[in-house]
Scaffold this active site. Structure first.
Site, PDB file in Angstrom:
ATOM      1  N   ARG A  55      -2.622 -46.479 157.411  1.00 54.31           N
ATOM      2  CA  ARG A  55      -1.388 -45.982 157.044  1.00 54.31           C
ATOM      3  C   ARG A  55      -1.413 -44.404 156.989  1.00 54.31           C
ATOM      4  O   ARG A  55      -0.350 -43.674 157.598  1.00 54.31           O
ATOM      5  CB  ARG A  55      -0.695 -46.583 155.937  1.00 54.31           C
ATOM      6  CG  ARG A  55      -0.306 -48.111 156.150  1.00 54.31           C
ATOM      7  CD  ARG A  55       0.561 -48.606 155.086  1.00 54.31           C
ATOM      8  NE  ARG A  55      -0.202 -48.738 153.756  1.00 54.31           N
ATOM      9  CZ  ARG A  55      -0.998 -49.492 153.434  1.00 54.31           C
ATOM     10  NH1 ARG A  55      -0.995 -50.601 153.977  1.00 54.31           N
ATOM     11  NH2 ARG A  55      -1.366 -49.408 152.133  1.00 54.31           N
ATOM     12  N   LYS A 103      16.374 -40.799 148.671  1.00 53.31           N
ATOM     13  CA  LYS A 103      17.207 -42.218 149.462  1.00 53.31           C
ATOM     14  C   LYS A 103      17.081 -43.419 148.701  1.00 53.31           C
ATOM     15  O   LYS A 103      16.045 -43.867 148.130  1.00 53.31           O
ATOM     16  CB  LYS A 103      16.756 -42.472 150.826  1.00 53.31           C
ATOM     17  CG  LYS A 103      17.195 -43.190 151.708  1.00 53.31           C
ATOM     18  CD  LYS A 103      16.582 -43.798 152.953  1.00 53.31           C
ATOM     19  CE  LYS A 103      15.928 -45.046 152.608  1.00 53.31           C
ATOM     20  NZ  LYS A 103      15.272 -45.568 153.983  1.00 53.31           N
ATOM     21  N   LYS A 159      24.131 -42.080 154.710  1.00 50.90           N
ATOM     22  CA  LYS A 159      23.393 -42.716 155.617  1.00 50.90           C
ATOM     23  C   LYS A 159      23.919 -43.946 155.899  1.00 50.90           C
ATOM     24  O   LYS A 159      23.445 -45.068 155.576  1.00 50.90           O
ATOM     25  CB  LYS A 159      21.909 -42.745 155.319  1.00 50.90           C
ATOM     26  CG  LYS A 159      20.842 -43.270 156.248  1.00 50.90           C
ATOM     27  CD  LYS A 159      19.502 -43.095 156.210  1.00 50.90           C
ATOM     28  CE  LYS A 159      18.572 -43.715 156.999  1.00 50.90           C
ATOM     29  NZ  LYS A 159      17.388 -43.286 157.288  1.00 50.90           N
TER      30      LYS A 159
HETATM   31  P1  13P Z   1      15.798 -47.276 160.864  1.00 44.59           P
HETATM   32  O1  13P Z   1      16.356 -45.995 161.614  1.00 44.59           O
HETATM   33  O2  13P Z   1      14.623 -47.769 161.526  1.00 44.59           O
HETATM   34  O3  13P Z   1      16.872 -48.391 160.800  1.00 44.59           O
HETATM   35  O4  13P Z   1      15.121 -46.764 159.589  1.00 44.59           O
HETATM   36  C1  13P Z   1      16.186 -45.990 158.978  1.00 44.59           C
HETATM   37  C2  13P Z   1      15.951 -46.209 157.279  1.00 44.59           C
HETATM   38  O5  13P Z   1      15.526 -45.292 156.713  1.00 44.59           O
HETATM   39  C3  13P Z   1      15.949 -47.594 156.755  1.00 44.59           C
HETATM   40  O6  13P Z   1      16.297 -47.556 155.418  1.00 44.59           O
END
Ligand code: 13P
Length: 331
Positions: A46, A136, A219
């Site tokens: 990772r 986030k 988002k």
């Molecule tokens: P995806 O663009 O793969 O949906 O992931 C965005 C993301 O941050 C999910 O929490």
């Protein structure tokens, strides 16, 4: 809250049409994607994968910020440079996923609640010391026959508001992610209704808890039919539904919206974003950008396969995907 710090961070993240790269997969999610690509699921693999991503030449031409995971924000390159420093030196602002994943919502089969509020104030302080400037939190809403329930939406939107308030207190920009999943066979209309309901409740809760919506990033998911739906829509239909839904539910005071990709192919995610900008240029009161994980990373991951010899080819693919997404925003 120092609003100036937060608004400057948001401006820098999206300057010149740039977007964000989500590379904040939890260990479990990263391992799942590695397993599917035949890559050993170890911390070192990772680390190598994330090093490959952040050292991609030219990445900062289209990426203004990268969202990291707790493990990743503490890692270093093989030569001992902290990942955070690599990003900062490239002009990419580091962010951090601060939720601790989803669990079943007790009493509501098939629905989820996100964990991570306990101790969040202290974790935010540490992440800030490490160099993060935004944070986030992802809430997950599932569409099925009798869900989402009012209870699930209410609980998740309230948590998003509580987390956002703590972020602003710490001078970190909250990146508020209420994800309505693409899983299922629902129509685009159903996705529209659920997304609108979630967003309206989200903003009710943000107001209730005194979150300054001029200092957040939203988002959201795009408004799209379930992946198993028999009728899929055209690119322009998805773009129109998404823009209409956002216009109906997101206040103009919100500075920036950055979509998740949610399982769309890289090509479709970029095409939808491009259509929104081409067809609705004059109807977008917010910055409308991207914060994709899979839609930027997947081709690079499939090419890398865990092998040093594939690093340059994988980085080229990553660079190209990010470039195409930024081009969509600037079109
Ligand atoms: P995806 O663009 O793969 O949906 O992931 C965005 C993301 O941050 C999910 O929490």
């Amino acid at each position: 809250m120092n609003k100036q710090i937060l608004t400057e961070t948001i401006e820098q993240l999206f300057a010149n049409g740039k977007g964000l790269l989500a590379m904040d997969e939890s260990t479990a999610t990263a391992n799942k994607r590695f397993a599917a690509a035949g890559i050993p699921q170890t911390e070192e693999m990772r680390r190598r994968y994330r090093e490959m991503i952040i050292t991609t030449p030219g990445l900062s031409e289209s990426i203004g910020g990268a969202i990291l995971f707790d493990e990743t924000i503490r890692q270093q390159t093989a030569t001992g440079i902290p990942f955070i420093q690599v990003l900062q030196d490239a002009g990419i602002i580091p962010g951090i996923k601060v939720d601790q994943g989803t669990k079943p919502l007790a009493g509501f089969p098939g629905e989820k609640i996100t964990e991570g509020l306990d101790g969040l104030r202290e974790r935010l302080a540490e992440y800030k010391t490490l160099g993060a400037r935004f944070a986030k939190w992802r809430a997950v809403i599932t569409i099925d026959k009798n869900i989402p329930t009012e209870a699930c939406i209410a609980a998740n939107m309230q948590q998003l508001a509580l987390y956002a308030a703590l972020c602003q207190e710490a001078d970190l920009v909250p990146m508020v992610e209420p994800e309505v999943l693409m899983t299922g066979d629902h129509t685009i209309g159903r996705c529209y209704d659920v997304t609108e309901k979630c967003l309206k409740q989200l903003f009710d809760q943000l107001y209730l808890f005194n979150v300054d919506i001029e200092a957040i990033i939203l988002k959201p998911n795009m408004v799209i039919a379930g992946e198993a739906a028999s009728q899929q829509n055209t690119v322009d239909e998805v773009a129109a539904a998404t823009v209409n839904c956002l216009r109906a539910s997101v206040p103009v005071a919100v500075p920036a919206i950055a979509f998740l990709s949610g399982g769309q192919t890289p090509e479709m995610a970029a095409a939808h974003l491009l259509s929104m900008h081409k067809n609705f240029r004059n109807q977008l009161p917010w910055i409308l950008s991207f914060s994709f994980a899979r839609a930027i990373q997947q081709p690079a991951l499939d090419t890398w396969k865990g092998q040093e010899a594939n690093v340059a080819a994988a980085q080229r693919l990553l660079y190209e995907r990010a470039k195409l997404d930024a081009a969509a925003v600037s079109s």
